[in-house]
Design a protein around this motif. Structure first.
Motif, PDB file in Angstrom:
ATOM      1  N   ALA A 138      83.938  80.620  64.826  1.00  0.00           N
ATOM      2  CA  ALA A 138      84.671  80.474  66.088  1.00  0.00           C
ATOM      3  C   ALA A 138      86.115  80.877  65.876  1.00  0.00           C
ATOM      4  O   ALA A 138      86.748  80.475  64.904  1.00  0.00           O
ATOM      5  N   ASN A 139      86.594  81.696  66.799  1.00  0.00           N
ATOM      6  CA  ASN A 139      87.990  82.112  66.808  1.00  0.00           C
ATOM      7  C   ASN A 139      88.292  82.555  68.233  1.00  0.00           C
ATOM      8  O   ASN A 139      88.289  83.733  68.537  1.00  0.00           O
ATOM      9  N   GLY A 140      88.461  81.589  69.106  1.00  0.00           N
ATOM     10  CA  GLY A 140      88.648  81.891  70.519  1.00  0.00           C
ATOM     11  C   GLY A 140      87.328  81.963  71.263  1.00  0.00           C
ATOM     12  O   GLY A 140      87.251  81.637  72.431  1.00  0.00           O
ATOM     13  N   GLU A 141      86.295  82.400  70.595  1.00  0.00           N
ATOM     14  CA  GLU A 141      84.940  82.407  71.133  1.00  0.00           C
ATOM     15  C   GLU A 141      83.973  82.106  69.993  1.00  0.00           C
ATOM     16  O   GLU A 141      84.293  82.305  68.831  1.00  0.00           O
ATOM     17  N   VAL A 142      82.817  81.604  70.347  1.00  0.00           N
ATOM     18  CA  VAL A 142      81.825  81.220  69.351  1.00  0.00           C
ATOM     19  C   VAL A 142      80.893  82.399  69.093  1.00  0.00           C
ATOM     20  O   VAL A 142      80.375  83.007  70.039  1.00  0.00           O
ATOM     21  N   VAL A 143      80.701  82.742  67.827  1.00  0.00           N
ATOM     22  CA  VAL A 143      79.760  83.789  67.448  1.00  0.00           C
ATOM     23  C   VAL A 143      78.706  83.154  66.543  1.00  0.00           C
ATOM     24  O   VAL A 143      79.036  82.561  65.517  1.00  0.00           O
ATOM     25  N   ILE A 144      77.459  83.262  66.972  1.00  0.00           N
ATOM     26  CA  ILE A 144      76.340  82.779  66.178  1.00  0.00           C
ATOM     27  C   ILE A 144      75.579  84.010  65.715  1.00  0.00           C
ATOM     28  O   ILE A 144      75.022  84.744  66.535  1.00  0.00           O
ATOM     29  N   LYS A 145      75.616  84.253  64.406  1.00  0.00           N
ATOM     30  CA  LYS A 145      74.971  85.436  63.834  1.00  0.00           C
ATOM     31  C   LYS A 145      73.572  85.053  63.370  1.00  0.00           C
ATOM     32  O   LYS A 145      73.389  84.077  62.649  1.00  0.00           O
ATOM     33  N   ALA A 183      75.377  72.081  71.574  1.00  0.00           N
ATOM     34  CA  ALA A 183      76.470  71.302  71.007  1.00  0.00           C
ATOM     35  C   ALA A 183      77.838  71.924  71.278  1.00  0.00           C
ATOM     36  O   ALA A 183      78.869  71.271  71.077  1.00  0.00           O
ATOM     37  N   GLU A 184      77.857  73.162  71.745  1.00  0.00           N
ATOM     38  CA  GLU A 184      79.132  73.822  72.042  1.00  0.00           C
ATOM     39  C   GLU A 184      79.734  73.240  73.318  1.00  0.00           C
ATOM     40  O   GLU A 184      79.032  72.772  74.196  1.00  0.00           O
ATOM     41  N   GLU A 185      81.047  73.310  73.410  1.00  0.00           N
ATOM     42  CA  GLU A 185      81.736  72.837  74.606  1.00  0.00           C
ATOM     43  C   GLU A 185      81.285  73.652  75.811  1.00  0.00           C
ATOM     44  O   GLU A 185      80.988  74.844  75.692  1.00  0.00           O
ATOM     45  N   ASP A 186      81.271  73.007  76.959  1.00  0.00           N
ATOM     46  CA  ASP A 186      80.777  73.651  78.181  1.00  0.00           C
ATOM     47  C   ASP A 186      81.532  74.927  78.532  1.00  0.00           C
ATOM     48  O   ASP A 186      80.963  75.861  79.070  1.00  0.00           O
ATOM     49  N   ASN A 187      82.806  74.986  78.222  1.00  0.00           N
ATOM     50  CA  ASN A 187      83.598  76.162  78.596  1.00  0.00           C
ATOM     51  C   ASN A 187      83.692  77.193  77.475  1.00  0.00           C
ATOM     52  O   ASN A 187      84.429  78.160  77.585  1.00  0.00           O
ATOM     53  N   SER A 188      82.945  77.000  76.398  1.00  0.00           N
ATOM     54  CA  SER A 188      82.970  77.947  75.279  1.00  0.00           C
ATOM     55  C   SER A 188      82.224  79.227  75.640  1.00  0.00           C
ATOM     56  O   SER A 188      81.157  79.177  76.238  1.00  0.00           O
ATOM     57  N   ARG A 189      82.813  80.328  75.252  1.00  0.00           N
ATOM     58  CA  ARG A 189      82.131  81.611  75.394  1.00  0.00           C
ATOM     59  C   ARG A 189      81.282  81.812  74.144  1.00  0.00           C
ATOM     60  O   ARG A 189      81.807  81.820  73.033  1.00  0.00           O
ATOM     61  N   ASN A 226      78.488  83.981  71.894  1.00  0.00           N
ATOM     62  CA  ASN A 226      77.915  85.295  71.604  1.00  0.00           C
ATOM     63  C   ASN A 226      76.865  85.133  70.514  1.00  0.00           C
ATOM     64  O   ASN A 226      77.113  84.462  69.511  1.00  0.00           O
ATOM     65  N   LEU A 227      75.721  85.749  70.707  1.00  0.00           N
ATOM     66  CA  LEU A 227      74.712  85.817  69.657  1.00  0.00           C
ATOM     67  C   LEU A 227      74.773  87.220  69.071  1.00  0.00           C
ATOM     68  O   LEU A 227      74.571  88.205  69.782  1.00  0.00           O
TER      69      LEU A 227
END
Length: 85
Positions: free
Chosen positions: A8-15, A34-40, A42-43
């Motif tokens: 995570a760095n401004g947006e969440v990236v799940i690789k 589990a991520e915050e509701d307003n989190s962006r 990306n897979l």
């Protein structure tokens, strides 16, 4: 086997790396939930090698929930598109 890496760095990236099947979906749903509701979210699918029907349906639902699929392999994109029609 599926390897899941989160950053995570401004947006969440799940690789996602390896093989993704029905047995992995519960863990992924928990991680995303589990991520915050307003989190962006990306897979990143760049290193995804194999998926099954359940995984394709899951990825299609993710897109419907405004989760971005980055580096989606062409065969997965085609399969998702076919499922929508």
């Amino acid at each position: 086997m599926l390897k899941i890496t989160r950053s995570a760095n401004g947006e969440v990236v799940i690789k996602l790396s390896g093989r993704m099947g029905a047995e992995n979906l519960g863990e992924l749903e928990k991680l995303i939930g589990a991520e915050e509701d307003n989190s962006r979210i990306n897979l990143d699918l760049k290193d995804l090698k194999l998926v099954d029907q359940d995984a394709v349906n899951f990825l299609r639902r993710c897109e419907g929930d405004n989760i971005t699929l980055k580096n989606c392999p062409a065969y997965v994109r085609k399969w998702i598109t076919g499922e929508r029609q």
